[in-house]
Design an enzyme around this catalytic site. Structure first.
Site, PDB file in Angstrom:
ATOM      1  CD  GLU A  89     -11.873   5.934   4.026  1.00 18.76           C
ATOM      2  OE1 GLU A  89     -11.487   5.264   5.049  1.00 18.76           O
ATOM      3  OE2 GLU A  89     -11.562   6.089   3.013  1.00 18.76           O
ATOM      4  NE  ARG A 142      -2.660   1.157   3.575  1.00 16.99           N
ATOM      5  CZ  ARG A 142      -3.590   0.825   4.691  1.00 16.99           C
ATOM      6  NH1 ARG A 142      -4.590   0.726   4.709  1.00 16.99           N
ATOM      7  NH2 ARG A 142      -2.888   0.981   5.913  1.00 16.99           N
ATOM      8  CE  LYS A 149      -2.894   4.937   7.207  1.00 15.43           C
ATOM      9  NZ  LYS A 149      -4.256   4.939   7.495  1.00 15.43           N
TER      10      LYS A 149
END
Length: 359
Positions: A238, A101, A202
């Site tokens: 989210e 990620r 992220k």
């Protein structure tokens, strides 16, 4: 000006000699920073690769005021945990997924990134160096925070000439300690991400814009805020730092990771476990109306693990959901944490075992 490391001004709460644990009141542990002994630091130039790093004392870093992380937000972070088992092994949960990620995020932000092997080895070294800070079984976990930042000086908007990969750690307890379930407020005014942006990686820049919504929600007595999609304002995405699932009958649904939602590693794991016990798992758009009509709702993430949602408030409508022993979230939480803490065999190959005698 490359970043340099300085010892922390706060005293380390550590133990002496060969004692097994640091001097921490484990029963009082919450999700907050407890400085540990060491951190990991590696650097590389733009266009090159990370080839070596080192463990150094945990402390502040000095950095050029002209670096892209400070001026333009060129930075990524990850979060993962290490657990101590009853037979005194130390296990790390799916670090390879965090490495992949971070690579995806680095590609999006034009950054040099560590290889998967380099990332995982650096995480291992960090945990070994701080093994006294891994809580006793059942008392919490060692939260591990890898950072990748544009640290080389650059005045214009451009990729940094140098990057720093840094990992620190902290023992943590429950993210929402003492709460039987979350009380979410749906934010219909602000949006976390939009199509074509960075919501699916992220990036450090994804988080400060949601603080205003989160502070306002908490000041009104809510646990967290739930964001809607920017395109239509009709579908849930989210919460501030976790993914969301709804349950109706035998179907578990969660919004798709199509660029605006972070592909959570706990989310991925819970989807697999739900399939294992006979549920259908759908990754699709989930409307606010479906959310309000669900039988059960829960959130997943490294920090929250799996947490039931007790209520959702949208405008002036408040809906209560199934929680407690009969809830699917309770079963999935037990299944996942049993794997993470070594109570059951890890048939998934998710856990990386570290010999606590190393270091």
């Amino acid at each position: 000006m490359a970043p340099s490391v300085q010892p922390s001004s706060s005293p380390l709460r550590t133990s002496e000699g060969d004692e097994k644990y640091a001097n921490v009141k484990w029963e009082e542990l919450r999700f907050a920073l407890t400085p540990t002994d060491c951190m990991y630091v590696a650097k590389c130039r733009q266009g090159e690769s990370f080839t070596e790093g080192k463990i150094v004392p945990y402390g502040d870093i000095s950095i050029s005021p002209c670096c892209p992380i400070l001026n333009y937000g060129q930075g990524l972070f990850e979060g993962l945990k290490a657990y101590r088992t009853e037979d005194d092994r130390i296990l790390i949960f799916r670090p390879h997924e965090n490495a992949l990620r971070m690579q995806d995020g680095a590609e999006r932000l034009c950054m040099a990134s560590p290889s998967v092997e380099f990332f995982v080895e650096a995480v291992k070294q960090t945990v070994i160096a701080n093994k006294k800070w891994v809580p006793p079984p059942g008392k919490g976990a060692l939260y591990i925070r890898p950072l990748l930042i544009g640290s080389g000086a650059s005045l214009g908007v451009a990729p940094a000439p140098e990057y720093t990969f840094l990992i620190y750690a902290s023992p943590v307890g429950d993210y929402h300690k003492g709460s039987s379930g979350l009380n979410l407020k749906v934010d219909h005014k602000h949006h976390r991400a939009h199509s074509g942006g960075t919501g699916g990686v992220k990036s450090c820049t994804n988080y400060s814009p949601i603080v205003k919504s989160l502070v306002e929600a908490k000041s009104s007595g809510f646990s967290d805020v739930l964001f809607l999609d920017a395109a239509t304002g009709r579908n849930i995405e989210e919460a501030s730092a976790c993914n969301i699932f709804i349950v109706k009958g035998n179907i578990v649904s969660t919004p798709p990771t199509s660029g605006t939602i972070l592909p959570g590693i706990t989310r991925k794991s819970i989807s697999e476990l739900a399939l294992d016990i006979g549920y259908q798992v759908q990754e699709r758009d989930v409307s606010v109306e479906e959310l309000l009509e669900a039988e059960e709702v829960f959130c997943t993430g490294t920090a929250v693990v799996v947490k039931a949602v007790e209520t959702v408030t949208f405008h002036d409508k408040k809906v209560k959901y199934r929680t407690g022993e009969e809830a699917l979230s309770k079963k999935l939480h037990s299944m996942l944490t049993s794997i993470q803490t070594g109570l059951v065999e890890d048939t998934k190959g998710w856990m990386v075992d570290i010999d606590p005698c190393q270091g």
